[in-house]
Design an enzyme around this catalytic site. Sequence first.
Site, PDB file in Angstrom:
ATOM      1  N   HIS A 115       0.806  -1.231   0.000  1.00  0.00           N
ATOM      2  CA  HIS A 115       0.000   0.000   0.000  1.00  0.00           C
ATOM      3  C   HIS A 115       0.839   1.281   0.000  1.00  0.00           C
ATOM      4  O   HIS A 115       0.539   2.235   0.715  1.00  0.00           O
ATOM      5  CB  HIS A 115      -0.967  -0.005   1.185  1.00  0.00           C
ATOM      6  CG  HIS A 115      -2.041  -1.044   1.075  1.00  0.00           C
ATOM      7  ND1 HIS A 115      -2.496  -1.539  -0.122  1.00  0.00           N
ATOM      8  CD2 HIS A 115      -2.779  -1.685   2.036  1.00  0.00           C
ATOM      9  CE1 HIS A 115      -3.447  -2.431   0.098  1.00  0.00           C
ATOM     10  NE2 HIS A 115      -3.638  -2.544   1.387  1.00  0.00           N
ATOM     11  N   HIS A 186      -9.894   1.805   0.130  1.00  0.00           N
ATOM     12  CA  HIS A 186      -9.816   0.656   1.047  1.00  0.00           C
ATOM     13  C   HIS A 186     -10.941   0.682   2.087  1.00  0.00           C
ATOM     14  O   HIS A 186     -10.709   0.440   3.275  1.00  0.00           O
ATOM     15  CB  HIS A 186      -8.454   0.646   1.735  1.00  0.00           C
ATOM     16  CG  HIS A 186      -7.964  -0.722   2.099  1.00  0.00           C
ATOM     17  ND1 HIS A 186      -8.778  -1.662   2.721  1.00  0.00           N
ATOM     18  CD2 HIS A 186      -6.759  -1.332   1.926  1.00  0.00           C
ATOM     19  CE1 HIS A 186      -8.074  -2.767   2.924  1.00  0.00           C
ATOM     20  NE2 HIS A 186      -6.847  -2.591   2.450  1.00  0.00           N
ATOM     21  N   GLU A 328     -11.608  -3.900  -3.197  1.00  0.00           N
ATOM     22  CA  GLU A 328     -10.658  -2.866  -3.611  1.00  0.00           C
ATOM     23  C   GLU A 328     -10.392  -3.006  -5.111  1.00  0.00           C
ATOM     24  O   GLU A 328      -9.622  -3.865  -5.535  1.00  0.00           O
ATOM     25  CB  GLU A 328      -9.354  -3.028  -2.836  1.00  0.00           C
ATOM     26  CG  GLU A 328      -9.506  -3.028  -1.328  1.00  0.00           C
ATOM     27  CD  GLU A 328      -8.351  -3.738  -0.642  1.00  0.00           C
ATOM     28  OE1 GLU A 328      -7.197  -3.281  -0.780  1.00  0.00           O
ATOM     29  OE2 GLU A 328      -8.595  -4.768   0.033  1.00  0.00           O
TER      30      GLU A 328
END
Length: 364
Positions: A115, A186, A328
């Site tokens: 991420h 997210h 996602e």
Amino acid sequence: MVNVTEDVFATGAVNPFTKKQEDIKRFTLTNGSGLSVQLISRGAIITSIKTPDSRGQLDDVTLGFDDLPGYQSERNPYFGATIGRVCNRIGGGRFELDGKVVEVSKNRDNKFQLHGGFVGFDKAHWEVVSVRQDGVTLSHTNPDGHEGYPGTVKATASFTLSEDNCLHVRMTAESDKPTPVNLTNHSYFNLAGHKAGANGLYEHTIEINAYGITETDKDSIPTGKITLVDGTSFDLRVPSNLGERLKELQPARGYDDNFCVTFSPPQPLAKVARATHPPTGRWLEVVSNQPGVQFYTSNFMPDVERGETPIPGKDGAQYAKHGAFCLETQKFPDSVNHSNFPTTILRPGESYSHEVIYKFGVCH
């Protein structure tokens, strides 16, 4: 009619890029059907989505925190955040770009990047570009070399609410050097209500319009192989009870997989997934222009059966394993290391554009 209001979520927050103290702004988008969405300028985070059930009862269906310290906590598993410069995993924290090896930060066990690294887009203070009658647009300029990535990237995240209960999220980016870009939102959903926990999650049905998944190793890094879902626990093309499916997956902890979405050309958008919670009647449909979707069932939230302490959430909630699901939308994880995956490389003069629509409703 859609209405947008603005207030201050937190004061004196330190911007991780400029080190200046700034206010964190909050925006509330509300339509005439009782759907409301809240988001904050830190991390372009969706902090709340309140939607009625079949009896008209409102509940918040996304996980989050009451205050900024919650979002700053080490225990925050990216609730509601806009993720970048590259969402998901980069194996070994390295890749080759135009013949040169690029090394990015390894924020997971010093083995790979997750991420966007230690300070991803989720921790940035996004600037307010515009506040419209039906939404808001935020922007973040990510400096050259940040977390090891080449090029200055200018990104925007636009949130628009419609009268027909659609939250449209559009993420764009441009770069002055070739660099990978793969953004996602997210949000963690539980249509039984954000406090409903695993028992609420197990009541959901899930449908994912995907022909395959990207096979992964034990660290969830793709091997490069695409496994067809036919005849597996990953075939969710027909609505299936999530609780039963999670039992089938044991001893695995749950779903944490990139599903390869089936498109019907020339349509630019595809129906990605639909989740329904029959006891309340609430449903969520996700539509996107992205080739993949990470379906994650909060397997790594605290396991209270093993004595782990729940994450203290907003409004007194106690969040734990299997307490929510994520959908996602994304390009495939670790695409930089797999030439057979859709490319995430953004070059000067090109524009990255990611559209995702979250449509909410109730079954009567």
